[in-house]
Motif scaffolding. Structure first.
Motif, mmCIF file in Angstrom:
data_model
loop_
_atom_site.group_PDB
_atom_site.id
_atom_site.type_symbol
_atom_site.label_atom_id
_atom_site.label_comp_id
_atom_site.label_asym_id
_atom_site.label_seq_id
_atom_site.Cartn_x
_atom_site.Cartn_y
_atom_site.Cartn_z
ATOM 1 N N ILE A 55 53.747 83.216 52.898
ATOM 2 C CA ILE A 55 54.871 81.996 52.599
ATOM 3 C C ILE A 55 53.757 80.623 52.464
ATOM 4 O O ILE A 55 52.869 80.636 53.421
ATOM 5 N N LEU A 56 54.043 79.935 51.340
ATOM 6 C CA LEU A 56 53.189 78.767 51.136
ATOM 7 C C LEU A 56 54.123 77.733 51.425
ATOM 8 O O LEU A 56 55.057 77.274 50.694
ATOM 9 N N TYR A 57 54.221 76.729 52.371
ATOM 10 C CA TYR A 57 54.860 75.715 52.708
ATOM 11 C C TYR A 57 54.335 74.418 52.067
ATOM 12 O O TYR A 57 53.121 73.735 52.557
ATOM 13 N N ASP A 58 54.921 74.106 50.931
ATOM 14 C CA ASP A 58 54.330 72.829 50.340
ATOM 15 C C ASP A 58 54.988 71.480 50.757
ATOM 16 O O ASP A 58 56.108 71.237 50.329
ATOM 17 N N VAL A 59 54.359 70.886 51.628
ATOM 18 C CA VAL A 59 54.848 69.524 52.298
ATOM 19 C C VAL A 59 54.468 68.242 51.965
ATOM 20 O O VAL A 59 54.738 67.397 52.565
ATOM 21 N N ALA A 60 53.716 68.342 50.871
ATOM 22 C CA ALA A 60 52.958 67.145 50.438
ATOM 23 C C ALA A 60 53.835 65.973 49.853
ATOM 24 O O ALA A 60 53.513 64.930 50.256
ATOM 25 N N GLY A 61 55.025 66.492 49.421
ATOM 26 C CA GLY A 61 56.083 65.332 49.156
ATOM 27 C C GLY A 61 57.028 65.235 49.995
ATOM 28 O O GLY A 61 58.193 64.557 49.861
ATOM 29 N N SER A 62 56.834 65.298 51.352
ATOM 30 C CA SER A 62 57.825 65.143 52.431
ATOM 31 C C SER A 62 57.544 64.420 53.508
ATOM 32 O O SER A 62 56.128 64.253 53.759
ATOM 33 N N THR A 63 58.483 63.908 54.450
ATOM 34 C CA THR A 63 57.998 63.471 55.666
ATOM 35 C C THR A 63 58.889 64.018 56.651
ATOM 36 O O THR A 63 60.189 63.904 56.455
ATOM 37 N N PRO A 64 58.364 64.681 57.468
ATOM 38 C CA PRO A 64 59.086 65.017 58.711
ATOM 39 C C PRO A 64 59.704 64.239 59.560
ATOM 40 O O PRO A 64 59.132 63.042 59.871
ATOM 41 N N VAL A 65 61.004 64.273 60.049
ATOM 42 C CA VAL A 65 61.448 63.281 61.173
ATOM 43 C C VAL A 65 62.045 64.197 62.162
ATOM 44 O O VAL A 65 63.055 63.977 62.658
ATOM 45 N N PHE A 66 61.173 64.849 62.579
ATOM 46 C CA PHE A 66 61.212 65.500 63.921
ATOM 47 C C PHE A 66 59.813 65.998 64.573
ATOM 48 O O PHE A 66 58.912 65.449 63.732
ATOM 49 N N SER A 67 59.834 66.190 65.714
ATOM 50 C CA SER A 67 58.583 66.091 66.512
ATOM 51 C C SER A 67 57.736 67.377 66.128
ATOM 52 O O SER A 67 58.220 68.320 65.602
ATOM 53 N N PRO A 68 56.573 67.297 66.443
ATOM 54 C CA PRO A 68 55.560 68.455 66.132
ATOM 55 C C PRO A 68 56.017 69.594 66.972
ATOM 56 O O PRO A 68 55.648 70.718 66.565
ATOM 57 N N VAL A 69 56.445 69.447 68.206
ATOM 58 C CA VAL A 69 56.952 70.548 69.166
ATOM 59 C C VAL A 69 57.817 71.206 68.405
ATOM 60 O O VAL A 69 57.962 72.448 68.474
ATOM 61 N N ALA A 70 58.976 70.541 67.843
ATOM 62 C CA ALA A 70 60.073 71.227 67.216
ATOM 63 C C ALA A 70 59.458 72.051 66.039
ATOM 64 O O ALA A 70 59.891 73.295 65.595
ATOM 65 N N LEU A 71 58.306 71.503 65.252
ATOM 66 C CA LEU A 71 57.575 72.224 64.257
ATOM 67 C C LEU A 71 57.027 73.636 64.697
ATOM 68 O O LEU A 71 57.013 74.662 64.290
ATOM 69 N N LEU A 72 56.350 73.566 66.105
ATOM 70 C CA LEU A 72 55.624 74.637 66.530
ATOM 71 C C LEU A 72 56.845 75.632 67.042
ATOM 72 O O LEU A 72 56.566 76.947 66.758
ATOM 73 N N ASP A 73 58.159 75.268 67.488
ATOM 74 C CA ASP A 73 59.237 76.179 67.814
ATOM 75 C C ASP A 73 59.518 76.887 66.430
ATOM 76 O O ASP A 73 59.867 77.937 66.467
ATOM 77 N N GLU A 74 59.661 76.284 65.127
ATOM 78 C CA GLU A 74 60.068 76.724 64.198
ATOM 79 C C GLU A 74 58.977 77.643 63.522
ATOM 80 O O GLU A 74 59.288 78.719 63.129
ATOM 81 N N VAL A 75 57.642 77.447 63.744
ATOM 82 C CA VAL A 75 56.518 78.304 63.550
ATOM 83 C C VAL A 75 56.662 79.509 64.161
ATOM 84 O O VAL A 75 56.474 80.569 63.512
ATOM 85 N N ARG A 76 56.889 79.674 65.476
ATOM 86 C CA ARG A 76 57.020 80.556 66.219
ATOM 87 C C ARG A 76 58.429 81.524 65.780
ATOM 88 O O ARG A 76 58.101 82.637 65.761
ATOM 89 N N ARG A 77 59.399 80.870 65.628
ATOM 90 C CA ARG A 77 60.604 81.509 65.307
ATOM 91 C C ARG A 77 60.412 82.535 63.844
ATOM 92 O O ARG A 77 60.608 83.726 63.898
ATOM 93 N N ILE A 78 59.765 81.779 62.926
ATOM 94 C CA ILE A 78 59.478 82.514 61.550
ATOM 95 C C ILE A 78 58.244 83.427 61.794
ATOM 96 O O ILE A 78 58.521 84.531 61.340
ATOM 97 N N LEU A 103 46.887 72.155 66.980
ATOM 98 C CA LEU A 103 47.229 72.687 68.120
ATOM 99 C C LEU A 103 48.372 73.717 67.792
ATOM 100 O O LEU A 103 48.518 74.730 68.169
ATOM 101 N N ILE A 104 49.181 73.617 66.591
ATOM 102 C CA ILE A 104 50.126 74.507 66.227
ATOM 103 C C ILE A 104 49.340 75.606 65.689
ATOM 104 O O ILE A 104 49.910 76.897 66.182
ATOM 105 N N GLU A 105 48.255 75.610 65.101
ATOM 106 C CA GLU A 105 47.463 76.604 64.379
ATOM 107 C C GLU A 105 47.007 77.524 66.005
ATOM 108 O O GLU A 105 47.299 78.684 65.728
ATOM 109 N N ALA A 106 46.525 76.767 66.781
ATOM 110 C CA ALA A 106 45.885 77.565 67.820
ATOM 111 C C ALA A 106 47.071 78.393 68.583
ATOM 112 O O ALA A 106 46.912 79.219 69.022
ATOM 113 N N ALA A 107 48.024 77.639 68.957
ATOM 114 C CA ALA A 107 49.060 78.209 69.716
ATOM 115 C C ALA A 107 49.824 79.689 69.021
ATOM 116 O O ALA A 107 50.147 80.595 69.583
ATOM 117 N N ALA A 108 49.992 79.323 67.491
ATOM 118 C CA ALA A 108 50.337 80.472 66.889
ATOM 119 C C ALA A 108 49.534 81.580 66.950
ATOM 120 O O ALA A 108 49.820 82.936 67.139
#
Length: 131
Positions: A55-78, A103-108
């Motif tokens: 899976i290649l997440y191409d996020v260059a053209g986006s702006t997340p409007v949620f916290s990095p902690v929420a991203l970690l939760d989503e990385v873990r779920r997927i 930190l997300i990379e390391a936790a994952a």
């Protein structure tokens, strides 16, 4: 076959496209809410169930409007659903990188989830395919 998801409130969009080498590119544009990230995650889960493992997440053209902690939760779920043979890479410009990505990379990694944050598309694809 191309799939898409859209958030009418923010006009954030996600497009899913299969590329060479078995890679599923998930391209995010606009403001991405946690709700849209979770909906796109559900679609990715369907692809994982069907056998996609790159899976290649191409996020260059986006702006997340949620916290990095929420991203970690989503990385873990997927990541947990993908298993140890799956690889996930976030393609983002260097100016988007933060200590949160490390930190997300390391936790994952500590949970056996193979995820990277890279700024070079060729390097990202090479890492995803194991080249």
């Amino acid at each position: 076959m191309t799939q898409a998801a859209h958030d009418p409130e923010t006009d954030g969009r996600v497009v899913f496209e299969h590329e060479e080498n078995g890679i599923l590119r998930v391209r995010y544009t606009g403001d991405i809410t946690l709700d849209l990230a979770e909906k796109s995650g559900d679609i990715i889960l369907d692809h994982l169930k069907a056998g996609t493992r790159r899976i290649l997440y191409d996020v260059a053209g986006s702006t997340p409007v949620f916290s990095p902690v929420a991203l970690l939760d989503e990385v873990r779920r997927i990541g947990r659903a993908g298993g140890r043979e799956a690889r996930f890479c976030y393609l983002a410009p260097e100016n988007m990188f933060t200590r949160h990505f490390m930190l997300i990379e390391a936790a994952a990694f500590n949970e056996g989830i193979r995820v990277k944050f890279l700024s070079d598309e060729a390097a990202a694809k090479a890492w995803l395919t194991g080249d």
